[in-house]
Write a protein that holds these residues in place. Structure first.
Motif, PDB file in Angstrom:
ATOM      1  N   VAL A 150     -23.378  30.161  57.158  1.00  0.00           N
ATOM      2  CA  VAL A 150     -22.601  31.043  55.898  1.00  0.00           C
ATOM      3  C   VAL A 150     -22.626  32.566  56.242  1.00  0.00           C
ATOM      4  O   VAL A 150     -21.898  33.443  56.440  1.00  0.00           O
ATOM      5  CB  VAL A 150     -23.048  30.483  54.773  1.00  0.00           C
ATOM      6  CG1 VAL A 150     -22.432  31.483  53.586  1.00  0.00           C
ATOM      7  CG2 VAL A 150     -22.528  29.288  54.369  1.00  0.00           C
ATOM      8  N   GLY A 151     -24.085  32.860  56.385  1.00  0.00           N
ATOM      9  CA  GLY A 151     -24.443  34.139  56.910  1.00  0.00           C
ATOM     10  C   GLY A 151     -23.646  34.850  58.092  1.00  0.00           C
ATOM     11  O   GLY A 151     -23.178  36.075  57.998  1.00  0.00           O
ATOM     12  N   GLN A 152     -23.507  34.155  59.000  1.00  0.00           N
ATOM     13  CA  GLN A 152     -22.499  34.705  60.210  1.00  0.00           C
ATOM     14  C   GLN A 152     -21.193  34.608  60.043  1.00  0.00           C
ATOM     15  O   GLN A 152     -20.646  35.655  60.341  1.00  0.00           O
ATOM     16  CB  GLN A 152     -23.162  33.831  61.333  1.00  0.00           C
ATOM     17  CG  GLN A 152     -22.689  34.564  62.547  1.00  0.00           C
ATOM     18  CD  GLN A 152     -22.336  33.515  63.846  1.00  0.00           C
ATOM     19  OE1 GLN A 152     -21.680  32.616  63.808  1.00  0.00           O
ATOM     20  NE2 GLN A 152     -22.985  34.023  65.059  1.00  0.00           N
ATOM     21  N   VAL A 153     -20.828  33.651  59.439  1.00  0.00           N
ATOM     22  CA  VAL A 153     -19.302  33.549  59.004  1.00  0.00           C
ATOM     23  C   VAL A 153     -19.000  34.687  58.452  1.00  0.00           C
ATOM     24  O   VAL A 153     -17.625  35.508  58.430  1.00  0.00           O
ATOM     25  CB  VAL A 153     -18.738  32.183  58.378  1.00  0.00           C
ATOM     26  CG1 VAL A 153     -17.302  32.131  58.503  1.00  0.00           C
ATOM     27  CG2 VAL A 153     -18.994  31.131  59.437  1.00  0.00           C
ATOM     28  N   VAL A 154     -19.808  35.101  57.325  1.00  0.00           N
ATOM     29  CA  VAL A 154     -19.232  36.210  56.356  1.00  0.00           C
ATOM     30  C   VAL A 154     -19.501  37.326  56.967  1.00  0.00           C
ATOM     31  O   VAL A 154     -18.272  38.385  57.101  1.00  0.00           O
ATOM     32  CB  VAL A 154     -20.424  36.143  54.906  1.00  0.00           C
ATOM     33  CG1 VAL A 154     -20.188  37.438  54.287  1.00  0.00           C
ATOM     34  CG2 VAL A 154     -20.105  35.061  54.046  1.00  0.00           C
ATOM     35  N   PHE A 155     -20.468  37.620  57.910  1.00  0.00           N
ATOM     36  CA  PHE A 155     -20.662  38.894  58.568  1.00  0.00           C
ATOM     37  C   PHE A 155     -19.514  39.091  59.646  1.00  0.00           C
ATOM     38  O   PHE A 155     -18.829  40.194  59.814  1.00  0.00           O
ATOM     39  CB  PHE A 155     -22.069  38.829  59.311  1.00  0.00           C
ATOM     40  CG  PHE A 155     -22.225  40.163  59.851  1.00  0.00           C
ATOM     41  CD1 PHE A 155     -22.417  41.331  59.052  1.00  0.00           C
ATOM     42  CD2 PHE A 155     -22.316  40.455  61.368  1.00  0.00           C
ATOM     43  CE1 PHE A 155     -22.706  42.679  59.566  1.00  0.00           C
ATOM     44  CE2 PHE A 155     -22.630  41.596  61.832  1.00  0.00           C
ATOM     45  CZ  PHE A 155     -22.809  43.042  60.946  1.00  0.00           C
ATOM     46  N   LYS A 156     -19.121  37.967  60.347  1.00  0.00           N
ATOM     47  CA  LYS A 156     -17.950  37.902  61.174  1.00  0.00           C
ATOM     48  C   LYS A 156     -16.772  38.275  60.701  1.00  0.00           C
ATOM     49  O   LYS A 156     -16.088  39.047  61.251  1.00  0.00           O
ATOM     50  CB  LYS A 156     -17.914  36.566  61.900  1.00  0.00           C
ATOM     51  CG  LYS A 156     -17.611  36.598  63.421  1.00  0.00           C
ATOM     52  CD  LYS A 156     -17.709  35.220  63.849  1.00  0.00           C
ATOM     53  CE  LYS A 156     -17.160  34.848  65.288  1.00  0.00           C
ATOM     54  NZ  LYS A 156     -17.495  33.567  65.774  1.00  0.00           N
ATOM     55  N   ASN A 157     -16.540  37.767  59.550  1.00  0.00           N
ATOM     56  CA  ASN A 157     -15.168  37.787  58.669  1.00  0.00           C
ATOM     57  C   ASN A 157     -14.847  39.477  58.426  1.00  0.00           C
ATOM     58  O   ASN A 157     -13.984  39.983  58.629  1.00  0.00           O
ATOM     59  CB  ASN A 157     -15.165  37.075  57.446  1.00  0.00           C
ATOM     60  CG  ASN A 157     -14.680  35.703  57.798  1.00  0.00           C
ATOM     61  OD1 ASN A 157     -14.207  35.510  58.828  1.00  0.00           O
ATOM     62  ND2 ASN A 157     -14.802  34.795  56.639  1.00  0.00           N
ATOM     63  N   LEU A 158     -15.837  39.870  58.065  1.00  0.00           N
ATOM     64  CA  LEU A 158     -16.349  41.475  57.945  1.00  0.00           C
ATOM     65  C   LEU A 158     -15.997  42.439  59.123  1.00  0.00           C
ATOM     66  O   LEU A 158     -15.165  43.081  59.220  1.00  0.00           O
ATOM     67  CB  LEU A 158     -17.348  41.959  56.933  1.00  0.00           C
ATOM     68  CG  LEU A 158     -17.705  41.433  55.849  1.00  0.00           C
ATOM     69  CD1 LEU A 158     -18.877  41.518  55.082  1.00  0.00           C
ATOM     70  CD2 LEU A 158     -16.490  42.215  54.732  1.00  0.00           C
ATOM     71  N   LEU A 159     -16.826  41.877  60.065  1.00  0.00           N
ATOM     72  CA  LEU A 159     -16.761  42.638  61.380  1.00  0.00           C
ATOM     73  C   LEU A 159     -15.356  42.696  62.283  1.00  0.00           C
ATOM     74  O   LEU A 159     -14.804  43.668  62.674  1.00  0.00           O
ATOM     75  CB  LEU A 159     -17.860  42.122  62.384  1.00  0.00           C
ATOM     76  CG  LEU A 159     -18.141  42.772  63.462  1.00  0.00           C
ATOM     77  CD1 LEU A 159     -18.977  44.183  62.961  1.00  0.00           C
ATOM     78  CD2 LEU A 159     -19.238  42.023  64.096  1.00  0.00           C
ATOM     79  N   GLU A 160     -14.651  41.425  62.224  1.00  0.00           N
ATOM     80  CA  GLU A 160     -13.741  41.160  62.801  1.00  0.00           C
ATOM     81  C   GLU A 160     -12.531  41.038  62.169  1.00  0.00           C
ATOM     82  O   GLU A 160     -11.248  40.937  62.759  1.00  0.00           O
ATOM     83  CB  GLU A 160     -13.800  39.872  63.486  1.00  0.00           C
ATOM     84  CG  GLU A 160     -15.067  40.034  64.733  1.00  0.00           C
ATOM     85  CD  GLU A 160     -15.193  38.487  65.354  1.00  0.00           C
ATOM     86  OE1 GLU A 160     -14.666  37.630  65.060  1.00  0.00           O
ATOM     87  OE2 GLU A 160     -16.105  38.314  66.074  1.00  0.00           O
ATOM     88  N   GLY A 161     -12.423  41.460  60.911  1.00  0.00           N
ATOM     89  CA  GLY A 161     -11.425  41.525  60.131  1.00  0.00           C
ATOM     90  C   GLY A 161     -10.685  42.602  59.846  1.00  0.00           C
ATOM     91  O   GLY A 161      -9.566  42.760  59.178  1.00  0.00           O
ATOM     92  N   GLY A 162     -11.371  43.676  60.500  1.00  0.00           N
ATOM     93  CA  GLY A 162     -10.474  44.800  60.519  1.00  0.00           C
ATOM     94  C   GLY A 162     -10.989  45.770  59.524  1.00  0.00           C
ATOM     95  O   GLY A 162     -10.487  47.022  59.064  1.00  0.00           O
ATOM     96  N   TYR A 163     -12.108  45.377  58.668  1.00  0.00           N
ATOM     97  CA  TYR A 163     -12.578  46.440  57.330  1.00  0.00           C
ATOM     98  C   TYR A 163     -13.130  47.559  58.061  1.00  0.00           C
ATOM     99  O   TYR A 163     -13.995  47.769  59.212  1.00  0.00           O
ATOM    100  CB  TYR A 163     -13.848  45.473  57.051  1.00  0.00           C
ATOM    101  CG  TYR A 163     -14.606  46.401  55.861  1.00  0.00           C
ATOM    102  CD1 TYR A 163     -13.985  46.993  54.656  1.00  0.00           C
ATOM    103  CD2 TYR A 163     -16.017  46.757  56.108  1.00  0.00           C
ATOM    104  CE1 TYR A 163     -14.867  47.690  53.823  1.00  0.00           C
ATOM    105  CE2 TYR A 163     -16.746  47.411  55.234  1.00  0.00           C
ATOM    106  CZ  TYR A 163     -15.906  48.158  54.280  1.00  0.00           C
ATOM    107  OH  TYR A 163     -16.908  48.947  53.205  1.00  0.00           O
ATOM    108  N   LYS A 164     -12.903  48.739  57.751  1.00  0.00           N
ATOM    109  CA  LYS A 164     -13.234  50.133  58.433  1.00  0.00           C
ATOM    110  C   LYS A 164     -14.414  50.652  57.828  1.00  0.00           C
ATOM    111  O   LYS A 164     -14.917  51.683  58.197  1.00  0.00           O
ATOM    112  CB  LYS A 164     -11.748  51.030  58.207  1.00  0.00           C
ATOM    113  CG  LYS A 164     -10.767  50.577  58.711  1.00  0.00           C
ATOM    114  CD  LYS A 164     -10.726  50.828  60.373  1.00  0.00           C
ATOM    115  CE  LYS A 164      -9.365  50.703  60.939  1.00  0.00           C
ATOM    116  NZ  LYS A 164      -9.269  49.154  61.215  1.00  0.00           N
ATOM    117  N   GLY A 165     -15.052  50.160  56.847  1.00  0.00           N
ATOM    118  CA  GLY A 165     -16.192  50.677  56.031  1.00  0.00           C
ATOM    119  C   GLY A 165     -17.317  50.596  56.985  1.00  0.00           C
ATOM    120  O   GLY A 165     -17.391  49.849  58.042  1.00  0.00           O
ATOM    121  N   LYS A 166     -18.510  51.082  56.619  1.00  0.00           N
ATOM    122  CA  LYS A 166     -19.944  50.440  57.282  1.00  0.00           C
ATOM    123  C   LYS A 166     -20.394  49.317  57.120  1.00  0.00           C
ATOM    124  O   LYS A 166     -20.274  48.863  55.689  1.00  0.00           O
ATOM    125  CB  LYS A 166     -20.861  51.734  56.954  1.00  0.00           C
ATOM    126  CG  LYS A 166     -20.498  53.143  57.348  1.00  0.00           C
ATOM    127  CD  LYS A 166     -21.778  53.914  57.846  1.00  0.00           C
ATOM    128  CE  LYS A 166     -21.436  55.249  58.380  1.00  0.00           C
ATOM    129  NZ  LYS A 166     -20.544  55.969  57.859  1.00  0.00           N
TER     130      LYS A 166
END
Ligand SMILES: CC(=O)SCCNC(=O)CCNC(=O)[C@H](O)C(C)(C)COP(=O)(O)OP(=O)(O)OC[C@H]1O[C@@H](n2cnc3c(N)ncnc32)[C@H](O)[C@@H]1OP(=O)(O)O
Length: 892
Positions: free
Chosen positions: A27-43
């Motif tokens: 779960v922890g990886q999928v959430v982080f990946k979704n944020l990282l690779e989804g185009g979110y521009k924040g930090k």
């Protein structure tokens, strides 16, 4: 008004993911990946003590080592780690969190304890969070996918807020091929902190959201939920799907209507009054979502159906009849134009069957003509692929028309391979398209129901057009005298007098103590008459042989009187009997029997119902339900929702019944419910209606001490300023106080008040003292406005049976906030035990503070105590059943 703290939640500029890791598919990886690779521009910061890097990003052990500001924490660690993470957040000024982890109150007592710890810590640090046990949330505008859902939602204008994460996943999966996009998706989980109310408040002012879909399993805070729903639905369409519709409801009701109206019906009526549309299953939610996401807003509900097949037209018509969607009555000029354009064999009516050989041109002409008709609000176009249909060309023609039309066009191209391309075209062009005629009609129904619910909210309460205003004071006096006798059920005469006070026509009725009086009364009224037992102890009169109808002359009256007395003596030997009532039999030859009921729902307050009357009300179970106050529009729509409405139309040789008279009775009942908060239950049964008017033949009313309870709150949630609930009381010292229940707008204040009870606060200590003395329960808070002071009154209740009241004055003076206890009252403080101890200690404390104390004469029963309190400048509201008292004083 949007709350800025939710803006930070939904538009964070920096996110820390606790528990992000390198394990594939965790779960922890999928959430982080979704944020990282989804185009979110924040930090983005992964936080995990085990790693230096997660997915090639520098990973931090905790917020201290990160040493950067963070807007939002997303927690995907085991439940046991969450409390310490919240603490870490609190110490590093992170104010928003999403707790995805499961393992809290949903798992049992241990989990509940853990959850409480997390909630307490969050409160301590002023952190708000979604979850626990949730899927997370998405905001497509900023490419933020903080979920462990594998694919992300397409950008669009709908918001989905769901108590079930699984349902979110299913809706998102369905949305992809259907090209339905979302602005926001929120999985609420357990809602230990943020709930629907707060999220709705945010979505209302979110410009990216044009329609809101809610999936509700249970409501935690009905008041803020209803008030947010109402506010949201005024601005954007809101659809609710609620599971658990048929939960058994055990209701201790003394009236038939009370037994008949379940929780779910009250919930339905409340949703309708909030202007929200309810769908009942997943398929309907999808259909409705399509119309909400489409280019249209419905302005009315009259539907025209254009079809190249009779069968599908009938299917659509049947579904429209089920849902009471009216088929448009085509105007003469439309019919003339269609006659000119279509082959002679067309159906000549709506549904407009343009015959199976119709090609794209015929579709184009028929639909364009219908859209011009002022009697048509929307057109459903059905196509079954026949040799000459040219489905794609016909679909393209519809797209062209739709571009020019503000009226909705709904498409139902039936079939599979031949029409796949057409479906894609409709989806692209934002024309709602459906696989079956029924689904299309349902979807239109939801679109138009939203419109009509909004219309009815705009209606002002009806002017009663009284020749004579209701005698409210008289009605109150009747109720007071009933309560003074410690009764709750009004006699037939009292019930009728109450109806009469509100100008509801009643049959001429009088009481007779002796057989001779009965004969004289009957003769002076004119035969035939009905005799009924007159006893405050008998509610179901026929059950004890206490009713004789249709008596034609004096000897029948004499005989009936004797039989009633004998039968009652045998069946109810202990009942007090005050003779009989003599009522003139209704002379309405064409009379139809209805019932009008009132019942108080514990959450939503008084509920008015209407249906077919008579002795079999519960068996027939014909019921339309609405919440007061009613206006003419609502009264009319209530009548039209009953099955008995058909019977009010001309029938065999009977002329149409006077429906306006029924409307008037409903409006008077609504007024009665609003003016008489003591009224708990009421059955008017039968209400006989004919072409000349309506008359109440029998009525049963149950009253109780009036409490400013939850039902009033729910009311407040629906009506922002219901003047009938604001009371001005003149106290014996001549001062005026305004009493009002806490409005939804004030809910935060109430919450803040409780939240801000620091351990130094006197009020807190006061409550603690009570807790030390006995286990008590705070039932509710009532708020009273003085000039600059606010008194919060905690009504408390002890499970062993004593009544106590704590009164606290909370003043917001310029020199700071103070809160001090003043008085505790128990009706059993004389003498012994707990109550005495409690009273003595609190009174001593009060004396020390120089507060006025009431002591001494305490009379033996509650009613007398009320009188005494009143004399001393207190106003008490007492509910014996709840064993609660609300007490208000200016003399604190
Ligand atoms: C679809 C619906 O119905 S709604 C969805 C509802 N939510 C769910 O269903 C989630 C259910 N699952 C859970 O609740 C699980 O406990 C999870 C997914 C949160 C964690 O499960 P697991 O991955 O098995 O836990 P695990 O012990 O591996 O912890 C995850 C990581 O957090 C890390 N972690 C633990 N404590 C901390 C901490 N204080 N700070 C940062 N990271 C921490 C661990 O090191 C671990 O990383 P690792 O695997 O690399 O060692």
């Amino acid at each position: 008004m949007s709350k800025h703290y939710l803006k930070t939640l939904f538009s964070p500029t920096s996110i820390a993911v606790f528990g992000a890791n390198n394990t594939e598919d965790s779960v922890g990886q999928v959430v982080f990946k979704n944020l990282l690779e989804g185009g979110y521009k924040g930090k983005l910061y992964p936080i995990n003590p085990q790693f230096d890097k997660v997915l090639e990003q520098p990973c931090y052990k905790n917020l201290k080592t990160l040493a950067q500001p963070v807007d939002l924490a997303i927690i995907t660690t085991p439940a046991s780690a969450v409390a310490s993470i919240i603490e870490d957040c609190g110490e590093h000024d992170v104010k928003m969190a999403v707790i995805i982890s499961a393992g809290f109150s949903e798992t049992g007592l241990q989990g509940a304890k853990l959850e409480k710890k997390v909630v307490d810590l969050a409160k301590k640090y002023g952190i708000h969070f979604i979850g626990p046990n949730c899927l997370g949330f998405m905001r497509t505008e900023i490419n933020l996918n903080a979920t462990f859902f594998k694919s992300k939602a397409k950008s669009g204008n709908l918001a989905l807020v769901s108590q079930s994460g699984a349902l979110c996943a299913a809706v998102l999966d369905w949305a992809v091929p259907n090209d339905v996009g979302f602005s926001t998706v929120v999985s609420m989980g357990t809602s230990a902190d943020l709930d629907f109310g707060e999220v709705l408040d945010f979505l209302v002012s979110d410009p990216k959201t044009q329609g809101i879909l809610l999936y509700v399993e249970g409501i935690h805070h009905s008041r803020s939920f209803m008030s947010s729903l109402r506010a949201a639905a005024r601005i954007k369409p809101v659809l609710v799907i609620k599971s658990g519709r048929h939960q058994a409801t055990a209701r201790a009701a003394m009236s038939h209507s009370g037994a008949l109206i379940g929780e779910d019906e009250a919930f339905d009526a409340a949703l309708q009054r909030a202007g929200v549309v309810r769908v009942s299953n997943f398929g309907q939610l999808f259909s409705a979502a399509k119309t909400l996401a489409s280019r249209y807003k419905a302005k009315g509900n009259r539907l025209a159906i254009v079809t190249n097949g009779g069968g599908p037209g009938v299917m659509a018509t049947d579904r429209a009849a089920d849902l009471r969607v009216p088929l448009a009555q085509l105007s003469q000029s439309t019919l003339d134009e269609l006659n000119k354009t279509l082959p002679a064999t067309w159906s000549h009516a709506n549904p407009i069957d343009i015959i199976s050989d119709a090609g794209q041109e015929r579709y184009q002409q028929a639909v364009s003509i219908c859209l011009k008709d002022p009697n048509v609000d929307a057109v459903l176009v059905i196509l079954t692929p026949q040799a000459m249909s040219h489905p794609l060309e016909a679909a393209q023609a519809m797209v062209q028309i739709a571009e020019q039309s503000s009226k909705p066009i709904l498409a139902c191209w039936m079939g599979g391979t031949q029409i796949a391309e057409c479906r894609r075209l409709f989806v692209q062009s934002r024309i709602p398209e459906f696989r079956t005629p029924e689904a299309a009609v349902e979807a239109f129904y939801y679109l138009s129901a939203y419109h009509s619910n909004q219309q009815l909210l705009l209606q002002t309460p009806a002017s009663m057009g009284y020749v004579e205003a209701p005698d409210i004071e008289g009605a109150r006096m009747i109720i007071e005298s009933v309560l003074a006798e410690r009764r709750k059920i009004l006699t037939e005469m009292e019930s009728k007098a109450l109806l009469g006070a509100f100008r509801i026509p009643i049959v001429n009725t009088a009481t007779a103590h002796t057989v001779n009086e009965a004969i004289v009364l009957a003769a002076s009224m004119g035969f035939p008459v009905a005799l009924k037992i007159n006893s405050p102890d008998i509610t179901h009169k026929s059950d004890v042989g206490g009713v004789k109808l249709n008596l034609q002359n004096a000897s029948e009256v004499r005989e009936a009187f004797r039989e009633i007395m004998e039968s009652v003596k045998e069946s109810a030997p202990d009942a007090r009997v005050y003779g009989v009532t003599v009522g003139k039999m209704s002379d309405k030859v064409h009379g139809r029997e209805l019932y009008v009921g009132v019942f108080r729902d514990p959450v939503f307050g008084p509920v008015i119902s209407l249906g077919m009357g008579g002795t079999m009300v519960e068996v027939i179970a014909d019921k339309a339900v609405s919440l007061p106050p009613l206006n003419r529009y609502l009264a009319k729509s209530m009548i039209s929702k009953t099955r008995v409405a058909k019977l009010l139309e001309p029938f065999r040789k009977m002329p149409a019944a006077n429906v306006e008279a029924v409307e008037a009775v409903l409006l008077h009942v609504s007024e009665m419910v609003c003016e008489l908060p003591w009224l708990q239950e009421m059955d008017i049964n039968p209400l006989i209606v004919d072409e000349n008017g309506a008359v109440a033949v029998d009525a049963r009313i149950v009253v109780n001490y009036y409490t400013a309870g939850a039902d009033r709150y729910a009311h407040m949630a629906i009506y922002p300023y219901p003047t009938h609930l604001v009371e001005k009381w003149e106290l014996p010292d001549g001062t005026d106080v305004t009493i009002r229940p806490i409005r939804p707008e004030d809910a935060d204040m109430e919450k803040d008040f409780v939240k801000n009870l620091s351990e130094e606060s006197k009020y807190f200590r006061f409550m603690q003292n009570l807790h030390e003395l006995t286990p008590i329960m705070v039932v509710r808070f009532t708020q009273i406005d003085y000039d600059r002071e606010l008194a919060l009154i905690a009504v408390i209740q002890r499970d062993e049976g004593d009544l106590q009241v704590g009164v606290a004055r909370y003043s917001t003076n310029p020199d700071g906030e103070t809160c001090e206890f003043a008085l505790v009252v128990s009706d059993q403080w004389q003498g012994h035990g707990f109550a005495h101890k409690l009273m003595t200690s609190l009174m001593n404390a009060a004396r020390m503070k120089g507060l006025k104390i009431i002591q001494g004469e305490v009379l033996s029963n509650n009613h007398n105590m009320l009188k005494l309190m009143h004399k001393l400048g207190f106003v008490c509201i007492l509910d014996e059943e709840d064993r609660t008292v609300t007490l208000v004083s200016r003399n604190l």
